[in-house]
Design a protein around this motif. Structure first.
Motif, mmCIF file in Angstrom:
data_model
loop_
_atom_site.group_PDB
_atom_site.id
_atom_site.type_symbol
_atom_site.label_atom_id
_atom_site.label_comp_id
_atom_site.label_asym_id
_atom_site.label_seq_id
_atom_site.Cartn_x
_atom_site.Cartn_y
_atom_site.Cartn_z
ATOM 1 N N SER A 187 0.762 -1.032 -0.152
ATOM 2 C CA SER A 187 -0.062 -0.184 -0.019
ATOM 3 C C SER A 187 0.859 1.291 -0.004
ATOM 4 C CB SER A 187 -0.850 -0.086 1.261
ATOM 5 O OG SER A 187 -1.705 -0.996 1.233
ATOM 6 N N ALA A 188 1.978 1.186 0.700
ATOM 7 C CA ALA A 188 2.801 2.341 0.985
ATOM 8 C C ALA A 188 3.288 2.697 -0.492
ATOM 9 C CB ALA A 188 3.850 2.089 1.946
ATOM 10 N N ASN A 189 3.985 1.687 -1.123
ATOM 11 C CA ASN A 189 4.748 2.129 -2.281
ATOM 12 C C ASN A 189 3.696 2.601 -3.596
ATOM 13 O OD1 ASN A 189 3.732 -0.116 -3.904
ATOM 14 N ND2 ASN A 189 5.529 -1.459 -2.960
ATOM 15 N N ASN A 190 2.637 2.266 -3.432
ATOM 16 C CA ASN A 190 1.466 2.573 -4.456
ATOM 17 C C ASN A 190 1.077 4.010 -3.918
ATOM 18 O OD1 ASN A 190 0.822 0.547 -6.731
ATOM 19 N ND2 ASN A 190 1.289 -0.458 -5.041
ATOM 20 N N GLY A 191 0.824 4.219 -2.782
ATOM 21 C CA GLY A 191 0.475 5.538 -2.295
ATOM 22 C C GLY A 191 1.536 6.735 -2.566
ATOM 23 N N ALA A 192 2.875 6.268 -2.299
ATOM 24 C CA ALA A 192 4.170 7.174 -2.954
ATOM 25 C C ALA A 192 4.157 7.371 -4.293
ATOM 26 C CB ALA A 192 5.253 6.406 -2.371
ATOM 27 N N SER A 193 3.786 6.355 -5.143
ATOM 28 C CA SER A 193 3.889 6.801 -6.602
ATOM 29 C C SER A 193 3.015 7.695 -7.003
ATOM 30 C CB SER A 193 3.620 5.483 -7.377
ATOM 31 O OG SER A 193 2.246 4.753 -7.217
ATOM 32 N N SER A 194 1.439 7.825 -6.409
ATOM 33 C CA SER A 194 0.794 8.790 -6.752
ATOM 34 C C SER A 194 1.069 10.197 -6.108
ATOM 35 C CB SER A 194 -0.803 8.450 -6.319
ATOM 36 O OG SER A 194 -1.164 7.076 -6.787
ATOM 37 N N SER A 195 1.345 10.134 -4.921
ATOM 38 C CA SER A 195 1.578 11.384 -4.473
ATOM 39 C C SER A 195 2.833 12.147 -5.020
ATOM 40 C CB SER A 195 1.713 11.318 -2.715
ATOM 41 O OG SER A 195 2.817 10.824 -2.544
ATOM 42 N N SER A 196 3.756 11.382 -5.428
ATOM 43 C CA SER A 196 4.925 11.981 -6.043
ATOM 44 C C SER A 196 4.653 12.979 -7.118
ATOM 45 C CB SER A 196 6.212 10.830 -6.515
ATOM 46 O OG SER A 196 5.352 9.966 -7.469
ATOM 47 N N PHE A 197 3.625 12.947 -7.786
ATOM 48 C CA PHE A 197 3.267 13.737 -8.739
ATOM 49 C C PHE A 197 2.862 15.335 -8.228
ATOM 50 C CE2 PHE A 197 2.987 9.859 -11.192
ATOM 51 C CZ PHE A 197 3.251 10.219 -12.556
ATOM 52 N N ILE A 198 2.675 15.270 -6.934
ATOM 53 C CA ILE A 198 2.117 16.762 -6.263
ATOM 54 C C ILE A 198 3.178 17.550 -6.566
ATOM 55 C CG2 ILE A 198 1.486 17.865 -4.126
ATOM 56 C CD1 ILE A 198 0.046 15.296 -3.515
ATOM 57 N N PRO A 199 4.578 17.577 -5.929
ATOM 58 C CA PRO A 199 5.379 18.287 -6.323
ATOM 59 C C PRO A 199 6.067 18.624 -7.665
ATOM 60 C CG PRO A 199 6.404 16.401 -5.102
ATOM 61 C CD PRO A 199 5.149 16.078 -5.174
ATOM 62 N N LEU A 200 5.904 17.557 -8.641
ATOM 63 C CA LEU A 200 6.148 17.584 -9.942
ATOM 64 C C LEU A 200 5.251 18.469 -10.673
ATOM 65 C CD1 LEU A 200 7.487 16.779 -12.514
ATOM 66 C CD2 LEU A 200 5.804 15.016 -12.781
ATOM 67 N N LEU A 201 3.784 18.446 -10.582
ATOM 68 C CA LEU A 201 3.050 19.378 -11.097
ATOM 69 C C LEU A 201 2.772 20.462 -10.508
ATOM 70 C CD1 LEU A 201 0.307 16.645 -11.675
ATOM 71 C CD2 LEU A 201 2.044 17.194 -13.422
ATOM 72 N N THR A 202 3.108 20.691 -9.377
ATOM 73 C CA THR A 202 2.773 22.271 -8.792
ATOM 74 C C THR A 202 4.183 22.980 -8.388
ATOM 75 O OG1 THR A 202 3.018 21.083 -6.471
ATOM 76 C CG2 THR A 202 0.811 21.053 -7.435
#
Length: 498
Positions: free
Chosen positions: A306-321
């Motif tokens: 669960s942790a590694n999949n949650g991290a893969s999604s949230s890592s787009f936050i600093p990229l896009l913003t």
């Protein structure tokens, strides 16, 4: 733009025939990449960057590459559980209890709970991305050159300390990335830097060529070198859907792993590997039966997956913003955006809302696709694993070389590709993590421009970096983390000497 309106428009982009097809292909390919040992998402995306040139739409290309990234997180659990071989680096910890569960005849339960936990965590991460990204982008509009300099500098520091066991090696890789990024012509004065009279180096190193060699070719060489003769622990996988007792044992690890993954993924240098290791340690601490960990605990699979999949999604936050890639794989997606003429950052939501919201909406779709694909196709992945990498590796290398040449129709690109491939192979053999180098290569020109602009704003005064509230806070955090890490290293070294 309202968040719900933006998301609605994003689904209109993501559900077009072309984008839906590429989301499916990316998710399927990412799962296969996660299953196959030796080919991680960073290496695969780097090898496929030339394909981005042929895609007309930035949204389509990023939807495709994002599917590969989070799809690999799903697929990595299969070989970890069935063969005790992590298909992806973030699934290393899954090997511990997943393989023991398979030996005990519970491979189906482990695979099922890994898939369901991945879906829940991935969805939680995308929901967080949906509601956190727009306000963060709005806040980032207050950033000027000093703030961006401080933020990117702080991000590189975290990448060094979190991406490997040795901060010294991480710092060396960081400096190498800065040196390689400075090869070429100075953007302001036009003077040559580190070209040594070679005309072909005046344009600098192309990121696609560097990434394909450093990650793709080096991974192929390493995997071809390894001789793995693992066998499946069981010919029958068993019931894939977890029972009520399995779900009762796993629901809280999935919940905690989702939160750990989400917040870890936002941190530069954190990513899925750190998230899965942290989740495993937390679950062992919270467990009423910690002695079961390492002997076949379902919580030891549910939490980290669960942790590694949650991290893969949230890592787009600093990229896009903020325009800050958190790890090597996201750095490749950052490069793909630049190739398509899109600059990630706070203005992206205004200038390219189709890309911003289209990618977010596609991740909702991709998570559903992966849940549907992951369990029924386990048998197919088992057959795929029987193909010797000695056959797959040379074929991949051949197509990659052709793709590398096609970027500029220049044989010099092939020499650079092979050179960085050998260089990456040597780094891996010496246990150097290339992630900080790639992030430094991307961010170094941006940091240099922000630094020069800030000094022009202040007439050459360095105080501008500490006088402004946001940049000053970031510089203080930079100093605190640096001093804390140095003190911690000193304490460990002193303890080892005693």
């Amino acid at each position: 733009m309202d968040i719900f309106q933006g998301l609605f428009n994003g689904f209109a982009v993501a559900l077009t025939g072309t984008n839906l097809m590429y989301c499916f292909i990316g998710s399927l390919l990412g799962t296969a990449v996660g299953v196959l040992p030796g080919l991680g998402p960073a290496a695969t995306i780097s090898l496929l960057l030339p394909v981005v040139y042929a895609m007309g739409s930035p949204a389509t290309s990023i939807i495709f590459l994002a599917g590969i990234y989070y799809g690999a997180m799903y697929g990595g659990s299969t070989t970890s559980i069935l063969m005790r071989i992590p298909g992806e680096a973030a699934s290393v910890v899954t090997c511990v209890d997943g393989f023991e569960l398979a030996k005990n005849g519970r491979a189906g339960a482990a695979l099922g709970i890994a898939a369901i936990g991945s879906f829940i965590a991935g969805t939680v991460g995308v929901i967080g991305l949906t509601f956190l990204a727009p306000p963060l982008a709005e806040f980032a509009l207050r950033f000027g050159a000093p703030e961006y300099f401080a933020l990117m500098l702080f991000g590189l520091l975290l990448a060094v300390f979190l991406s490997g066991d040795s901060p010294i090696k991480g710092t060396i890789m960081l400096l190498m990335g800065i040196i390689f990024a400075n090869v070429g012509l100075d953007p302001i004065s036009g003077l040559e830097r580190f070209t040594f009279g070679v005309v072909s180096l005046q344009g600098g190193f192309d990121f696609v060529t560097l990434a394909m060699g450093l990650f793709g070719l080096s991974e192929i060489l390493l995997t071809l070198e390894e001789k793995q003769g693992a066998e499946f622990v069981s010919r029958t996988i068993g019931k894939l859907f977890p029972t009520a007792s399995d779900w009762a044992e796993s629901k809280w690890p999935i919940f905690r792993g989702s939160l750990i993954g989400f917040f870890t993924g936002i941190i530069p240098g954190g990513g899925a590997v750190v998230a899965s290791l942290t989740s495993y340690a937390v679950e062992k601490r919270f467990s009423k039966h910690p002695e079961e960990f390492g002997k076949g605990s379902l919580a030891g699979v549910a939490g980290p997956e669960s942790a590694n999949n949650g991290a893969s999604s949230s890592s787009f936050i600093p990229l896009l913003t903020l325009g800050i890639p958190c790890n090597a794989a996201v750095a490749m997606i950052f490069a793909a955006l630049l190739i398509q003429g899109v600059t990630p950052g706070p203005f992206m939501i205004v200038e390219r809302p189709d890309v911003f919201w289209g990618v977010i909406a596609s991740m909702y779709v991709g998570n559903v696709i992966l849940l549907i694909l992951n369990l029924p196709l386990v048998g197919l992945w088992v057959q795929l694993l029987k193909v010797p990498f000695g056959i797959l590796g040379p074929i991949i290398a051949m197509f990659t070389t052709v793709g590398c040449y096609s970027l500029a129709n220049d044989t010099f690109s092939i020499y650079v590709f092979i050179g960085f491939g050998i260089f990456g192979y040597i780094l891996r053999k010496l246990k150097f993590e290339p992630g900080p180098m790639v992030m430094a290569f991307i961010l170094a020109p941006l940091i240099e421009n922000a630094f020069r602009q800030a000094l022009l704003m202040s007439d050459g005064s360095m105080l501008i970096f500490v006088n402004r509230p946001i940049s000053g806070t970031l510089m203080v955090l930079f100093a605190v983390v640096l001093i804390g890490q140095l003190y911690s290293s000193y304490r460990r070294r002193k303890h080892n000497q005693c």
